[in-house]
Design an enzyme around this catalytic site. Structure first.
Site, short mmCIF file in Angstrom:
data_model
loop_
_atom_site.label_atom_id
_atom_site.label_comp_id
_atom_site.label_asym_id
_atom_site.label_seq_id
_atom_site.Cartn_x
_atom_site.Cartn_y
_atom_site.Cartn_z
CG PHE A 70 10.40 6.05 -1.73
CD1 PHE A 70 9.03 5.56 -2.20
CD2 PHE A 70 10.89 6.95 -2.23
CE1 PHE A 70 8.70 5.76 -3.46
CE2 PHE A 70 10.52 7.26 -3.41
CZ PHE A 70 9.73 6.71 -4.04
CE LYS A 72 15.38 -0.24 -0.43
NZ LYS A 72 15.09 -0.82 0.94
CG ASN A 117 9.86 -5.34 -0.08
OD1 ASN A 117 11.08 -5.49 0.32
ND2 ASN A 117 8.98 -5.07 1.17
CG PHE A 121 18.44 -4.60 4.94
CD1 PHE A 121 16.96 -3.90 5.09
CD2 PHE A 121 19.07 -4.93 6.12
CE1 PHE A 121 16.36 -4.20 6.05
CE2 PHE A 121 18.16 -4.99 7.42
CZ PHE A 121 16.83 -4.44 7.35
CB SER A 179 13.51 -6.56 6.98
OG SER A 179 13.59 -6.70 5.65
CG ASN A 181 12.48 -8.90 2.33
OD1 ASN A 181 11.57 -9.90 2.11
ND2 ASN A 181 11.90 -7.75 2.42
CE1 TYR A 316 7.57 2.64 -1.22
CE2 TYR A 316 9.00 1.61 0.30
CZ TYR A 316 8.69 1.90 -1.15
OH TYR A 316 9.53 1.49 -2.07
CB THR A 317 2.16 0.66 0.48
OG1 THR A 317 3.35 -0.05 0.53
CG2 THR A 317 1.35 -0.07 -0.69
#
Length: 359
Positions: A70, A72, A117, A121, A179, A181, A316-317
């Site tokens: 959230f 970063k 998401n 990064f 992660s 991503n 977070y969510t």
């Protein structure tokens, strides 16, 4: 329907990343307004001594923290304690700034109370985050989640650079190799790849070091990472990151497929995250601090994580879907259970297996 629920319906009319920007902007304003911060902290935060504990040498006033992703760049760093969190984890931070993946890259799954998401990064880099950390006014507990740059060919050097710069400014560091991503990042969870990264981070700082793992690891790989963490005398493990699994979702598969690749966070992780926590606790006992994250939406779920072996929790969510009431509800619920079981502090509840008492 609460006031926050009504506001959420309106916010969901806007693109997810736009809403994230609006909320972040409001929190950054709160971050700069010290008097308002203090009023908020007194009014919203649950101040109960039974929630306080010392974990890896750090004093945590309450167990629920903001998960990485959230804030970063640590731009709202002084606001997280004011709105009720016991601590906050900044990042993920990479040595150099990077834009992340192309937009759209953030999607809501309201039927599942989840988010998908593929941010990648996106952050302003370690130097900017270091400046923000030096400028903070509060003494709230702050962790830093660190990763590698997308184009870097030397992961060890990336983790060394960031831990050297930020370790001295944080209460703890989390090595993020989980992660989905960043291409190839999850491959670093293999012990032969992970060992040199963790060794160099440990050598780069005296700050407690934890490693964050994915829920999609096999049980054997979870055991291997746990054993390595014990061998290298890490402070703990954060379990878990987002999942690439799409099973069990209420959102139609066709809709999820249109969203594309990415990690899912929120309620769908509840069962697997708990499974991983229990396996880790069985494997390492009290040799490592366990931080549980993923699908913690209710006080009862939070209590289950504590009694299954988690000293600390993150979210977070659920914060997006539940707002400040979620933070306060979790802390009040845990405090009530501690007292209902006749315990003096949360430390006595960790790993106790005590069941939820209806009050």
């Amino acid at each position: 329907m609460t006031l926050y629920d009504r506001a959420l319906k309106l916010m969901f009319l806007l693109p997810p990343e736009r809403i994230h920007g609006i909320i972040s902007g409001a929190l950054q304003t709160l971050h700069l307004a010290t008097p308002v911060n203090r009023v908020m902290e007194k009014a919203v935060r649950v101040h109960d001594p039974v929630l306080r504990q010392t974990v890896f040498g750090v004093d945590f006033p309450a167990p629920l923290g903001l998960a990485a992703g959230f804030d970063k760049n640590a731009e709202a760093i002084d606001s997280w304690g004011a709105i009720g969190f016991g601590y906050a984890e900044m990042g993920t931070v990479t040595p150099k700034s990077q834009p992340g993946n192309p937009t759209p890259r953030l999607f809501r799954l309201p039927e599942d109370k989840a988010i998908l998401n593929r941010m990648g990064f996106n952050n302003k880099g370690a130097l900017v985050v270091a400046d923000n950390l030096r400028a903070r006014r509060s003494r709230d507990v702050v962790g830093i989640n660190i990763g590698k740059n997308k184009t870097s060919e030397d992961a060890v050097a990336d983790y060394r650079a960031t831990s050297t710069l930020l370790g001295q400014l944080a209460d703890y560091l989390v090595v993020n190799v989980s992660s989905p991503n960043t291409p190839g990042l999850r491959d670093l969870q293999a012990v032969e790849e992970l060992r040199p990264i963790l060794e160099v981070v440990k050598k780069s700082t005296t700050t407690p070091v934890l490693v964050k793992i994915a829920p999609d690891l096999s049980d054997e790989d979870i055991d291997a990472v746990a054993d390595l963490a014990v061998e290298l005398e890490l402070a703990g493990i954060v379990a878990t990151n987002t999942t690439i699994s799409r099973s069990g979702l209420k959102t139609p598969a066709s809709k999820v497929e249109k969203m594309g690749a990415g990690g899912i966070s929120g309620a769908p992780l509840e069962n697997r995250s708990l499974e991983v926590l229990k396996r880790l606790h069985e494997r390492v006992g009290d040799k490592l601090v366990l931080v549980s994250v993923g699908g913690i939406s209710t006080p009862e779920q939070a209590w289950e994580r504590i009694t299954a072996g988690a000293s600390l929790l993150q979210g977070y969510t659920p914060f997006i879907y539940g707002g400040l009431g979620w933070i306060r509800g979790i802390h009040r619920g845990i405090a009530a259970q501690i007292k209902a079981h006749g315990l003096d502090s949360i430390e006595q509840a960790v790993g106790s297996g005590l069941e939820w008492k209806a009050l």
